[in-house]
Design a protein around this motif. Structure first.
Motif, PDB file in Angstrom:
ATOM      1  N   ASN A 107      -3.115   3.847 -17.074  1.00  0.00           N
ATOM      2  CA  ASN A 107      -2.056   4.342 -16.189  1.00  0.00           C
ATOM      3  C   ASN A 107      -1.540   3.240 -15.279  1.00  0.00           C
ATOM      4  OD1 ASN A 107      -1.864   6.971 -17.030  1.00  0.00           O
ATOM      5  ND2 ASN A 107      -3.510   7.676 -15.700  1.00  0.00           N
ATOM      6  N   ASN A 114       6.407  -0.976 -15.631  1.00  0.00           N
ATOM      7  CA  ASN A 114       7.495  -0.022 -15.526  1.00  0.00           C
ATOM      8  C   ASN A 114       8.674  -0.614 -14.760  1.00  0.00           C
ATOM      9  OD1 ASN A 114       8.953   2.328 -15.491  1.00  0.00           O
ATOM     10  ND2 ASN A 114       7.854   3.209 -13.753  1.00  0.00           N
ATOM     11  N   ASN A 115       9.244  -1.677 -15.264  1.00  0.00           N
ATOM     12  CA  ASN A 115      10.439  -2.223 -14.632  1.00  0.00           C
ATOM     13  C   ASN A 115      11.209  -2.982 -15.698  1.00  0.00           C
ATOM     14  OD1 ASN A 115       9.596  -5.163 -14.644  1.00  0.00           O
ATOM     15  ND2 ASN A 115       7.935  -4.226 -13.523  1.00  0.00           N
ATOM     16  N   THR A 237       5.171  -5.997  -8.678  1.00  0.00           N
ATOM     17  CA  THR A 237       5.579  -4.864  -9.501  1.00  0.00           C
ATOM     18  C   THR A 237       4.708  -3.634  -9.288  1.00  0.00           C
ATOM     19  OG1 THR A 237       4.244  -5.523 -11.377  1.00  0.00           O
ATOM     20  CG2 THR A 237       6.469  -6.350 -11.314  1.00  0.00           C
ATOM     21  N   CYS A 238       3.519  -3.837  -8.782  1.00  0.00           N
ATOM     22  CA  CYS A 238       2.704  -2.651  -8.528  1.00  0.00           C
ATOM     23  C   CYS A 238       1.740  -2.958  -7.411  1.00  0.00           C
ATOM     24  CB  CYS A 238       1.940  -2.264  -9.798  1.00  0.00           C
ATOM     25  SG  CYS A 238       0.820  -0.889  -9.565  1.00  0.00           S
ATOM     26  N   LEU A 239       1.577  -2.025  -6.504  1.00  0.00           N
ATOM     27  CA  LEU A 239       0.627  -2.192  -5.405  1.00  0.00           C
ATOM     28  C   LEU A 239      -0.137  -0.885  -5.324  1.00  0.00           C
ATOM     29  CD1 LEU A 239      -0.202  -3.975  -2.963  1.00  0.00           C
ATOM     30  CD2 LEU A 239       1.492  -2.775  -1.639  1.00  0.00           C
ATOM     31  N   ARG A 240      -1.432  -0.967  -5.316  1.00  0.00           N
ATOM     32  CA  ARG A 240      -2.189   0.261  -5.399  1.00  0.00           C
ATOM     33  C   ARG A 240      -3.512   0.118  -4.701  1.00  0.00           C
ATOM     34  NH1 ARG A 240      -2.725   4.203 -10.304  1.00  0.00           N
ATOM     35  NH2 ARG A 240      -4.405   5.374  -9.413  1.00  0.00           N
ATOM     36  N   LYS A 241      -3.903   1.124  -3.966  1.00  0.00           N
ATOM     37  CA  LYS A 241      -5.192   1.058  -3.300  1.00  0.00           C
ATOM     38  C   LYS A 241      -6.163   1.886  -4.134  1.00  0.00           C
ATOM     39  CE  LYS A 241      -7.967   3.546  -0.642  1.00  0.00           C
ATOM     40  NZ  LYS A 241      -8.190   4.937  -0.750  1.00  0.00           N
ATOM     41  N   GLY A 243     -10.436   3.123  -4.649  1.00  0.00           N
ATOM     42  CA  GLY A 243     -11.686   3.238  -3.917  1.00  0.00           C
ATOM     43  C   GLY A 243     -11.608   4.378  -2.930  1.00  0.00           C
TER      44      GLY A 243
ATOM     45  N   GLU B 107      12.975  18.389 -17.416  1.00  0.00           N
ATOM     46  CA  GLU B 107      12.554  18.481 -18.812  1.00  0.00           C
ATOM     47  C   GLU B 107      11.271  19.287 -18.850  1.00  0.00           C
ATOM     48  OE1 GLU B 107      15.096  15.310 -18.338  1.00  0.00           O
ATOM     49  OE2 GLU B 107      13.013  15.014 -17.796  1.00  0.00           O
ATOM     50  N   SER B 115      -1.348  12.046 -19.031  1.00  0.00           N
ATOM     51  CA  SER B 115      -2.023  10.975 -18.304  1.00  0.00           C
ATOM     52  C   SER B 115      -1.378  10.764 -16.941  1.00  0.00           C
ATOM     53  CB  SER B 115      -1.992   9.682 -19.117  1.00  0.00           C
ATOM     54  OG  SER B 115      -0.669   9.335 -19.390  1.00  0.00           O
ATOM     55  N   GLN B 116      -0.107  11.137 -16.803  1.00  0.00           N
ATOM     56  CA  GLN B 116       0.521  10.984 -15.491  1.00  0.00           C
ATOM     57  C   GLN B 116      -0.071  11.974 -14.499  1.00  0.00           C
ATOM     58  OE1 GLN B 116       4.410  12.219 -14.638  1.00  0.00           O
ATOM     59  NE2 GLN B 116       4.994  10.299 -13.701  1.00  0.00           N
ATOM     60  N   LYS B 118      -3.105  13.056 -14.590  1.00  0.00           N
ATOM     61  CA  LYS B 118      -4.446  12.554 -14.233  1.00  0.00           C
ATOM     62  C   LYS B 118      -4.316  11.441 -13.197  1.00  0.00           C
ATOM     63  CE  LYS B 118      -7.091  13.651 -18.319  1.00  0.00           C
ATOM     64  NZ  LYS B 118      -6.458  13.521 -19.618  1.00  0.00           N
ATOM     65  N   ASP B 119      -3.250  10.652 -13.350  1.00  0.00           N
ATOM     66  CA  ASP B 119      -3.017   9.570 -12.410  1.00  0.00           C
ATOM     67  C   ASP B 119      -2.751  10.123 -11.015  1.00  0.00           C
ATOM     68  OD1 ASP B 119      -0.553   7.043 -11.918  1.00  0.00           O
ATOM     69  OD2 ASP B 119      -2.725   6.883 -11.821  1.00  0.00           O
ATOM     70  N   LEU B 122      -5.950  11.446  -9.514  1.00  0.00           N
ATOM     71  CA  LEU B 122      -6.824  10.371  -9.017  1.00  0.00           C
ATOM     72  C   LEU B 122      -6.315   9.836  -7.690  1.00  0.00           C
ATOM     73  CD1 LEU B 122      -9.210   8.559  -9.687  1.00  0.00           C
ATOM     74  CD2 LEU B 122      -7.643   6.985 -10.754  1.00  0.00           C
ATOM     75  N   MET B 123      -5.017   9.669  -7.589  1.00  0.00           N
ATOM     76  CA  MET B 123      -4.412   9.165  -6.357  1.00  0.00           C
ATOM     77  C   MET B 123      -4.632  10.159  -5.222  1.00  0.00           C
ATOM     78  SD  MET B 123      -2.296   6.839  -5.020  1.00  0.00           S
ATOM     79  CE  MET B 123      -1.288   6.844  -3.569  1.00  0.00           C
ATOM     80  N   GLU B 126      -8.244   9.837  -4.107  1.00  0.00           N
ATOM     81  CA  GLU B 126      -8.490   8.629  -3.319  1.00  0.00           C
ATOM     82  C   GLU B 126      -7.893   8.743  -1.928  1.00  0.00           C
ATOM     83  OE1 GLU B 126      -8.761   5.320  -6.859  1.00  0.00           O
ATOM     84  OE2 GLU B 126      -6.927   5.497  -5.680  1.00  0.00           O
ATOM     85  N   LEU B 227      -2.212   4.341  -1.322  1.00  0.00           N
ATOM     86  CA  LEU B 227      -1.032   3.481  -1.414  1.00  0.00           C
ATOM     87  C   LEU B 227      -0.726   3.277  -2.874  1.00  0.00           C
ATOM     88  CD1 LEU B 227       0.937   1.482  -0.066  1.00  0.00           C
ATOM     89  CD2 LEU B 227      -0.846  -0.188  -0.130  1.00  0.00           C
ATOM     90  N   GLN B 228       0.514   3.487  -3.263  1.00  0.00           N
ATOM     91  CA  GLN B 228       0.874   3.296  -4.655  1.00  0.00           C
ATOM     92  C   GLN B 228       2.326   2.869  -4.721  1.00  0.00           C
ATOM     93  OE1 GLN B 228      -0.289   6.115  -7.860  1.00  0.00           O
ATOM     94  NE2 GLN B 228       1.811   6.763  -7.619  1.00  0.00           N
ATOM     95  N   SER B 229       2.586   1.859  -5.506  1.00  0.00           N
ATOM     96  CA  SER B 229       3.981   1.452  -5.656  1.00  0.00           C
ATOM     97  C   SER B 229       4.227   1.070  -7.096  1.00  0.00           C
ATOM     98  CB  SER B 229       4.305   0.266  -4.761  1.00  0.00           C
ATOM     99  OG  SER B 229       4.061  -0.933  -5.445  1.00  0.00           O
ATOM    100  N   ASP B 230       5.465   1.214  -7.553  1.00  0.00           N
ATOM    101  CA  ASP B 230       5.825   0.694  -8.864  1.00  0.00           C
ATOM    102  C   ASP B 230       7.249   0.202  -8.824  1.00  0.00           C
ATOM    103  OD1 ASP B 230       6.589   3.690 -10.825  1.00  0.00           O
ATOM    104  OD2 ASP B 230       7.296   2.985  -8.896  1.00  0.00           O
ATOM    105  N   GLY B 231       7.739  -0.257  -9.962  1.00  0.00           N
ATOM    106  CA  GLY B 231       9.035  -0.924  -9.962  1.00  0.00           C
ATOM    107  C   GLY B 231       8.792  -2.371  -9.617  1.00  0.00           C
TER     108      GLY B 231
END
Lengths: 291, 274
Positions: A107, A114-115, A237-241, A243, B107, B115-116, B118-119, B122-123, B126, B227-231
């Motif tokens: 994941n 994803n960019n 492109t991705c930052l994630r914590k 734990g 949709e 899986s998204q 599950k993601d 999990l987030m 946490e 904390l989660q980021s994408d792009g």
């Protein structure tokens, strides 16, 4: 993740050492362990790479297949990631034990890629709306000694560099249907531009400081880690914590800065190494899995 | 891929009619007022409606509505761990599960957890774990289930807020409430609390600096638990985005506290007249 039991005294020892910028194996807080990369280790794939980082070993195989593109993006190909935690790595991964970790890793990989700029997806299109290349990136964990994300991302970058996609061209046959023809020359292939593929850096918060490339013992002393994926230009492109602990916003800013610095510095030596390996061509000594 | 053999599913080759739209959805303009009248580059979040104590069977529950995003959360526990080998003698276990109803997104989704999902689960786990005093519940398990009824953007941020409200409603001891906030960076400007369309717009004129960021924050302790980021974003836009999300959480805090106080007052017995 495979864990080790660490006693309280050991935890204090590791904590105090890191406070003074000295880790158990003598590294500084931002140093990596010895890393070895080798590409083209599996002959049945279109691209493969093996990375050994300390005792962590990761094998990535990429296979390219032709499929219908996604309905929303008809002129692009795509990548599919799958991470398999093999039971060879630790007995915890036996049966379905490694599934959770594998899902988490894949994941995160989807998020990292994803960019628009990491991989040029438009070059993977064969004919819009009908055929495109799908790259199945399969990651196999052979040994697990901490810092899986970094090893996996470097292996994926090396494997993508090594990927040779055969050239096809579409011809219309008599009834108007489209036929795909593979070029006869086995060496006539398309290579991918991996300049913008990001590398992941994991920073573990231990005490008041952060460490890069933590071993399992150091991981057991930290409550939270930050995963940051950086391209060679410095874009994140991705930052994630990850734990079960929480982090101060100031330490997150500090760790992001450090991660960006370390990540940027990874790319140039890696690209040089890959180009050098490629230029050896047939004279290259393949090390493989032994030695 | 695990298949669901218990339910009768629709034909697998069915597609949503939106695929056959004549005009492709126009990319949203990256300047000017947003589609629902809110401002860009400002802390303009959707007004939030929260209620606690909706589900009678659950120990604690909460429902949150922000614009068109609707979700509900139920908390069960603390109760005995189901599997004896997962019992932890020193502290409790927290499990989180986030599911999307198949009709929640434009949709149709499936009931099997992708899986998204599950993601997201999990987030969520946490983000909630640092806030719950698990050491007070040894050998027990606390289950948090979030169900998204309608997904209209920043669903993870609202799920985190809803889940911590439900935990508080269940009487689980916590260090602080966890609040979530998300932004979407689009070129040089950002939008706070994006809607579904804003989150998934395929990019406007500027190709650089596009991405989404979700932050889970504990306001009284000033700690970030998720904390989660994408792009792809520059480090500066990320740090500014994190600061903006923290401000958004501070703005949300009094609303959530008020809803919780209201629920407690309603549940408490009326004061005696003498």
């Amino acid at each position: 993740m495979a864990t080790v039991q660490v006693s309280e005294a050991e935890k204090v020892y590791i904590l105090h050492g890191i406070r003074d910028d000295l880790r158990v194996d003598g590294r500084g807080c931002e140093d990596y362990r010895h890393m070895e990369t080798e590409t083209d280790v599996v002959s049945n794939t279109d691209g493969s790479a093996k990375v050994t980082l300390g005792h962590t070993a990761v094998l990535v195989g990429i296979k390219a297949e032709i499929r219908k593109p996604r309905p929303m993006l008809p002129d692009e190909g795509y990548l599919e990631f799958f991470v398999d935690c093999s039971a060879n790595a630790t007995p915890e991964f036996e049966g379905r034990g490694g599934e959770e970790l594998g899902t988490e890793l894949s994941n995160t990989l989807y998020k990292v890629f994803n960019n628009k700029h990491s991989v040029d997806l438009k070059s993977l299109c064969i004919s819009a709306g009908e055929h495109c290349w799908v790259l199945y990136v399969d990651v196999l964990l052979l040994q697990c000694d901490g810092n899986l994300y970094d090893a996996i991302s470097i292996a994926i970058k090396a494997a993508l560099f090594n990927t040779k996609i055969p050239r096809v061209h579409i011809s219309t046959d008599d009834e108007g249907g489209k036929e795909i023809e593979l070029s006869d020359d086995p060496f006539d292939c398309m290579r991918l531009n991996v300049e913008n593929v990001p590398c992941i850096v994991t920073l573990c918060k231990v005490g008041h400081r952060h460490v890069v490339d933590a071993t399992l013992q150091e991981k057991a002393c930290s409550v939270a880690s930050l995963i940051i994926s950086v391209t060679h230009k410095g874009t994140v492109t991705c930052l994630r914590k990850v734990g079960g602990g929480s982090l101060d916003p100031e330490s997150i800013f500090e760790m992001t800065e450090a991660g960006k610095r370390v990540g940027k510095a990874l790319h140039t030596p890696l690209m040089n190494l890959l180009k050098q390996e490629e230029s050896l061509g047939k004279t290259r000594q393949k090390v493989g899995f032994l030695g | 891929m695990p298949t669901d053999t218990k339910r009768v599913r629709g034909p697998e080759v069915s597609q949503s009619p939106s695929v056959f739209q004549c005009k492709p959805a126009a990319a949203l303009p990256s300047c000017g007022v947003r589609a629902d009248g809110r401002q860009r580059d400002q802390l303009d979040v959707r007004p939030v409606f929260v209620r606690c104590g909706l589900v009678s069977q659950a120990k604690g529950s909460a429902y949150i509505e922000a614009g068109n995003t609707k979700l509900m959360c139920c908390v069960y526990g603390p109760r005995e761990t189901k599997r004896k080998d997962e019992t932890d003698m020193k502290c409790g276990r927290l499990t989180a599960d986030m599911r999307f109803a198949p009709f929640s997104c434009p949709e149709r989704g499936s009931w099997i957890q992708s899986s998204q999902d599950k993601d997201f689960s999990l987030m969520l786990l946490e983000s909630l774990q640092p806030a719950v005093c698990l050491h007070k519940y040894p050998r027990s398990q606390i289950e948090v289930n979030v169900m998204v009824l309608e997904n209209s953007g920043s669903v993870l941020a609202h799920a985190i807020t809803c889940a911590s409200l439900a935990l508080a409603d269940a009487g689980i001891e916590m260090y602080d409430l966890v609040l979530g906030c998300s932004i979407r960076q689009d070129g040089a400007s950002y939008v706070v609390d994006p809607t579904y369309v804003e989150e998934n717009s395929c990019g406007s004129a500027s190709e650089e600096n596009q991405g989404g960021l979700t932050v889970a924050f504990l306001p009284s302790l000033n700690q970030i638990s998720g904390l989660q980021s994408d792009g792809e974003m520059t480090k500066e836009s990320l740090t500014d985005g994190i600061r903006t999300c923290i401000e958004g959480c501070y703005k949300l805090y009094p609303v959530v506290q008020q809803a919780l106080a209201k629920a407690v007052r309603k549940a408490a017995p009326p004061p005696s007249e003498s």
